[in-house]
Design an enzyme around this catalytic site. Structure first.
Site, mmCIF file in Angstrom:
data_model
loop_
_atom_site.group_PDB
_atom_site.id
_atom_site.type_symbol
_atom_site.label_atom_id
_atom_site.label_comp_id
_atom_site.label_asym_id
_atom_site.label_seq_id
_atom_site.Cartn_x
_atom_site.Cartn_y
_atom_site.Cartn_z
ATOM 1 N N HIS A 101 35.697 37.800 40.380
ATOM 2 C CA HIS A 101 34.622 38.462 41.237
ATOM 3 C C HIS A 101 34.896 40.020 41.453
ATOM 4 O O HIS A 101 35.680 40.623 41.038
ATOM 5 C CB HIS A 101 34.753 37.836 42.634
ATOM 6 C CG HIS A 101 36.052 38.219 43.560
ATOM 7 N ND1 HIS A 101 37.305 37.590 42.997
ATOM 8 C CD2 HIS A 101 36.325 38.974 44.536
ATOM 9 C CE1 HIS A 101 38.375 38.055 43.537
ATOM 10 N NE2 HIS A 101 37.711 39.135 44.441
ATOM 11 N N ASP A 103 34.695 42.704 44.644
ATOM 12 C CA ASP A 103 34.711 42.432 46.148
ATOM 13 C C ASP A 103 33.422 42.726 46.799
ATOM 14 O O ASP A 103 32.750 43.675 46.589
ATOM 15 C CB ASP A 103 35.950 43.363 46.693
ATOM 16 C CG ASP A 103 37.412 43.042 46.138
ATOM 17 O OD1 ASP A 103 37.534 41.544 46.004
ATOM 18 O OD2 ASP A 103 38.179 43.527 46.117
ATOM 19 N N HIS A 260 37.949 40.850 38.919
ATOM 20 C CA HIS A 260 39.427 40.548 39.198
ATOM 21 C C HIS A 260 39.565 39.080 39.543
ATOM 22 O O HIS A 260 38.626 38.362 40.324
ATOM 23 C CB HIS A 260 40.302 41.440 39.884
ATOM 24 C CG HIS A 260 39.644 41.394 41.338
ATOM 25 N ND1 HIS A 260 38.675 42.340 41.844
ATOM 26 C CD2 HIS A 260 40.281 41.004 42.630
ATOM 27 C CE1 HIS A 260 38.370 42.262 43.017
ATOM 28 N NE2 HIS A 260 39.482 41.391 43.684
ATOM 29 N N ARG A 275 45.645 44.375 51.300
ATOM 30 C CA ARG A 275 44.489 45.214 50.714
ATOM 31 C C ARG A 275 43.661 45.844 51.490
ATOM 32 O O ARG A 275 43.293 45.470 52.765
ATOM 33 C CB ARG A 275 43.607 43.681 50.136
ATOM 34 C CG ARG A 275 42.591 44.320 48.961
ATOM 35 C CD ARG A 275 41.850 43.526 48.554
ATOM 36 N NE ARG A 275 40.643 43.226 49.321
ATOM 37 C CZ ARG A 275 39.545 42.309 48.945
ATOM 38 N NH1 ARG A 275 39.692 41.633 47.776
ATOM 39 N NH2 ARG A 275 38.492 42.380 49.840
#
Ligand code: SIN
Length: 286
Positions: A101, A103, A260, A275
């Site tokens: 995907h 983000d 990723h 994150r």
């Protein structure tokens, strides 16, 4: 610290950065060098940084304005930070990011990039993979390219956790909490299937298996075989790099030109990373 060097991690994507201590002041020249390197390599690995959250947020702002996260419960008191945690007792559960995907691609203005800082890392497993969507675009077979060039693809956050994770009851112990019914995630959003990077001007494929549900002008059923071909092409091992984490690592990636995937091969061991995400421009057609 020695001279700055960017050591490629693989043929198409990724570099390990040497000679930079992000805990120290990053002046304008260094910041510009790092941004340019990010556009070139798409992901940058800074080993042995051990940043606290306050410094991680400052470092994130070298690359773009920090932004709050929708759809996922942030850390208490830290609206711009997600604790990417899987506890040792969470077995047979999906992990956050455990499918290819980009983000939050379902947002009208998805983040330009993301930053992960490694806090607790299993002795084996838990690697992350990235795939260059510039290389994916450039190597697309002509027929597929013609089908999608100039066309929008439709993204929605709603399927996450339905298509790609075990049922809700099996995830009751999962440490990442999705906010259900978030209007920013549940509507359909249209983005160019091939986008142009605003800084480098390079073209990249912009579809992903978690959030892209169909192509504009086609039903989900008619889109499915085309999307399946695109997803396979976009995630070929040849255009990926893989990072084996150590505690203290900080990784920055460009969400506009990469996908990723978080590997979920460490049941029984705790893994924790923080994150942050940055930037928020609407994708432009190629
Ligand atoms: C993510 O940001 O998708 C999570 C990546 C990871 O946990 O390796």
């Amino acid at each position: 610290m020695g001279a700055i060097a960017f050591r490629p991690l693989a043929g198409y994507i990724g570099a390990r950065v040497e000679g930079v201590a992000l805990s120290e002041t990053v002046d304008d020249d260094l910041a510009a060098t790092l941004r340019t390197a990010l556009f070139e390599h798409l992901i940058l690995v800074f080993p042995e940084q051990y940043l606290d959250l306050a410094r991680q947020k400052e470092v994130t702002e070298i690359f773009g304005p920090l932004r709050p996260v929708p759809y996922i419960e942030p850390m208490a008191g830290e609206p711009q930070v997600i604790a990417v945690l899987k506890k040792a007792e969470e077995r047979n559960v999906g992990v956050f990011g455990g499918e290819w995907h980009s983000d939050f691609s379902f947002l009208k203005a998805p983040p330009a990039g993301s930053v992960l800082s490694a806090v607790e890392i299993p002795p084996y497993g838990g690697d992350t993979l990235w795939a260059s969507q510039i290389a994916a675009y450039e190597s697309l077979p002509t027929g597929l390219k013609d089908l999608i060039e100039g066309r929008d693809a439709v993204h929605t956050g709603a399927p996450y956790g339905v298509k790609h994770a075990p049922p809700q009851e099996a995830r009751s112990g999962a440490s990442i909490k999705m906010v259900r019914g978030d209007p920013a995630a549940d509507r359909e959003t249209f983005h160019p299937a091939v986008r142009t990077h605003p800084e480098s001007g390079r073209k990249a494929l912009f579809v992903n298996p978690i959030y892209t549900t169909r192509l504009d002008g086609l039903s989900e059923a008619d889109s499915r075989p085309i999307l399946e071909r695109l997803f396979r092409h976009a995630t070929r091992p040849d255009i990926t790099c893989r990072h084996r984490w150590s505690a203290g690592d900080l990784v920055v990636w460009d969400n506009r030109t990469t996908l990723h995937y978080a590997l979920n091969d460490y049941d029984g061991v705790r893994r924790l990373l923080y994150r942050t995400t940055f930037g928020d421009r609407e994708p432009a057609h190629a």
